[in-house]
Design an enzyme around this catalytic site. Sequence first.
Site, PDB file in Angstrom:
ATOM      1  CG  HIS A 182       3.836   0.627  -7.487  1.00  0.00           C
ATOM      2  ND1 HIS A 182       2.487   0.503  -7.672  1.00  0.00           N
ATOM      3  CD2 HIS A 182       4.203  -0.369  -6.646  1.00  0.00           C
ATOM      4  CE1 HIS A 182       2.055  -0.552  -6.988  1.00  0.00           C
ATOM      5  NE2 HIS A 182       3.078  -1.086  -6.359  1.00  0.00           N
ATOM      6  CB  CYS A 183       4.568   3.742  -2.544  1.00  0.00           C
ATOM      7  SG  CYS A 183       5.294   3.701  -0.907  1.00  0.00           S
ATOM      8  N   PRO A 184       6.049   0.567  -2.692  1.00  0.00           N
ATOM      9  CG  PRO A 184       8.199  -0.260  -2.313  1.00  0.00           C
ATOM     10  CD  PRO A 184       7.449   0.889  -2.934  1.00  0.00           C
TER      11      PRO A 184
END
Length: 97
Positions: free
Chosen positions: A50-52
């Site tokens: 999951h890429c912020p």
Amino acid sequence: LKKILPRSQGLVINGRVVTLRYCTTCNIYRPPRCSHCKICDNCVDRFDHHCPWVGNCIGRRNYYWFLLFTFSSAIYGTYIVCLCLRALYVQGADDLG
């Protein structure tokens, strides 16, 4: 009453048995190489992370675009650093002479 489903299910694809695991959050049998993201609360096929910075999960459908974003950001950052170094060099040369 709540129906109890088995945690995994075998499925024959091209003569091979593929095990599908049940996701209790999404209430589906997940395909192989699929994982559940706790942040997005979705099952993602070929889940990487999951890429912020992008704000969503990186998986099968957007991995190409994520790599393109990463490489273009690196190229842009290198360009900015080169411009800053050039500006410092020109300013230093003007101060000396």
